[in-house]
Scaffold this motif. Sequence first.
Motif, short mmCIF file in Angstrom:
data_model
loop_
_atom_site.label_atom_id
_atom_site.label_comp_id
_atom_site.label_asym_id
_atom_site.label_seq_id
_atom_site.Cartn_x
_atom_site.Cartn_y
_atom_site.Cartn_z
N MET A 74 -1.29 16.52 15.86
CA MET A 74 -1.93 15.23 15.59
C MET A 74 -1.59 14.21 16.68
O MET A 74 -2.44 13.39 17.05
CB MET A 74 -1.51 14.71 14.22
N ARG A 75 -0.39 14.28 17.19
CA ARG A 75 0.00 13.35 18.25
C ARG A 75 -0.92 13.48 19.46
O ARG A 75 -1.31 12.48 20.08
CB ARG A 75 1.46 13.60 18.66
N SER A 99 0.54 9.27 11.67
CA SER A 99 -0.09 10.53 11.27
C SER A 99 0.17 10.84 9.80
O SER A 99 -0.71 11.32 9.09
CB SER A 99 0.43 11.68 12.15
N ARG A 100 1.37 10.55 9.35
CA ARG A 100 1.71 10.83 7.94
C ARG A 100 0.89 9.94 7.00
O ARG A 100 0.49 10.38 5.92
CB ARG A 100 3.20 10.63 7.72
N ARG A 101 0.65 8.71 7.41
CA ARG A 101 -0.19 7.82 6.58
C ARG A 101 -1.61 8.36 6.49
O ARG A 101 -2.26 8.30 5.44
CB ARG A 101 -0.18 6.40 7.16
N LEU A 102 -2.08 8.90 7.61
CA LEU A 102 -3.43 9.47 7.62
C LEU A 102 -3.50 10.68 6.67
O LEU A 102 -4.46 10.83 5.90
CB LEU A 102 -3.78 9.89 9.05
N LEU A 103 -2.46 11.52 6.71
CA LEU A 103 -2.44 12.70 5.85
C LEU A 103 -2.44 12.32 4.37
O LEU A 103 -3.02 13.04 3.54
CB LEU A 103 -1.21 13.57 6.16
N ALA A 117 -11.52 9.13 3.03
CA ALA A 117 -10.56 9.74 3.95
C ALA A 117 -11.19 10.15 5.27
O ALA A 117 -10.58 10.02 6.34
CB ALA A 117 -9.90 10.94 3.29
N MET A 118 -12.43 10.61 5.23
CA MET A 118 -13.06 11.13 6.44
C MET A 118 -13.86 10.09 7.20
O MET A 118 -14.38 10.38 8.28
CB MET A 118 -13.96 12.32 6.09
N GLN A 119 -13.95 8.88 6.67
CA GLN A 119 -14.72 7.84 7.35
C GLN A 119 -13.92 7.27 8.52
O GLN A 119 -12.78 6.82 8.36
CB GLN A 119 -15.06 6.72 6.36
N TYR A 120 -14.51 7.33 9.71
CA TYR A 120 -13.87 6.82 10.93
C TYR A 120 -12.48 7.44 11.11
O TYR A 120 -11.55 6.78 11.56
CB TYR A 120 -13.77 5.29 10.91
N CYS A 121 -12.35 8.69 10.74
CA CYS A 121 -11.05 9.36 10.76
C CYS A 121 -10.87 10.16 12.05
O CYS A 121 -11.68 11.03 12.37
CB CYS A 121 -10.92 10.30 9.55
N PRO A 122 -9.80 9.89 12.81
CA PRO A 122 -9.57 10.63 14.06
C PRO A 122 -9.31 12.12 13.81
O PRO A 122 -9.62 12.94 14.67
CB PRO A 122 -8.35 9.94 14.66
N LEU A 123 -8.77 12.46 12.65
CA LEU A 123 -8.54 13.86 12.33
C LEU A 123 -9.85 14.61 12.13
O LEU A 123 -10.08 15.68 12.70
CB LEU A 123 -7.68 14.00 11.08
N ALA A 124 -10.76 14.00 11.35
CA ALA A 124 -12.07 14.61 11.14
C ALA A 124 -12.81 14.76 12.46
O ALA A 124 -13.46 15.78 12.72
CB ALA A 124 -12.87 13.77 10.16
#
Length: 246
Positions: free
Chosen positions: A188-189, A218-222, A232-239
């Motif tokens: 994630m980093r 990253s933990r907050r995102l998770l 969760a998936m809106q404007y999400c860098p992980l998605a």
Amino acid sequence: MPKRKSAKPKHPDPDPNLPLDQQTLIVAPAPGDRAVVLPSGDVVPVPDSWSLLPPGDAGVTRRVKAAGPTWTMKERKGRREFSQGLWADTAQIETAKASMEATRNTPQYAKAKVAAKVRREEKQEEYVEDFHTAVVAFLNFNPVYASIADRFAAAVTQHATPVGSGTVARTQRIPIERRAESAVIAWMRHQTTAYDNMTIARVKGERREVRRQLAAQSRRLLEKYRSGADDAMQYCPLAKALRSQA
């Protein structure tokens, strides 16, 4: 009270009652092609009849060591030591090479080598499966995002588990659960933050602090995926990162 620093391990000094070329020692490289540094710090020349066997061929190295005596040359870099080769009698090295070559040309050796390769591949496949499972368990996403968890785990596993990758997933020093957690945060980093393009001051501890802050981010995102948040998936860098790897 300040913590005392543990002393660096010191290799045994030579026996003063024996010639150096009759002893098996751990030495360090010294300036010049044919000199080494003893654990005591003394610089001594390598015997004229000796040669340096480069690292890389474990079979030959084992046979040279078994014939003894040898000087294993190690160089310390940070907290680790790296082999720089093995000093030994030249004839001893040549004999070991010829012996190893003869062994490798036998049908029995070829059969054993194939069997060993199969075992390594099976072990690697098993580890990849176990690591993927550990990553999914760490993610612990809400069932709504189960497919995202599987894709995420697959991406992390593919990056972290190849033999020779040098990632935290390849270490045996920590439990697989911690390896999975560290691999997720590392992935994630690089994939969901601006870390790779950051200019970080060359100040002691600064890079560690930046990584700590990004890990918290990253933990907050998770947590959004774990809680099953609708957005969760809106404007999400992980998605976004996962879509780019599809």
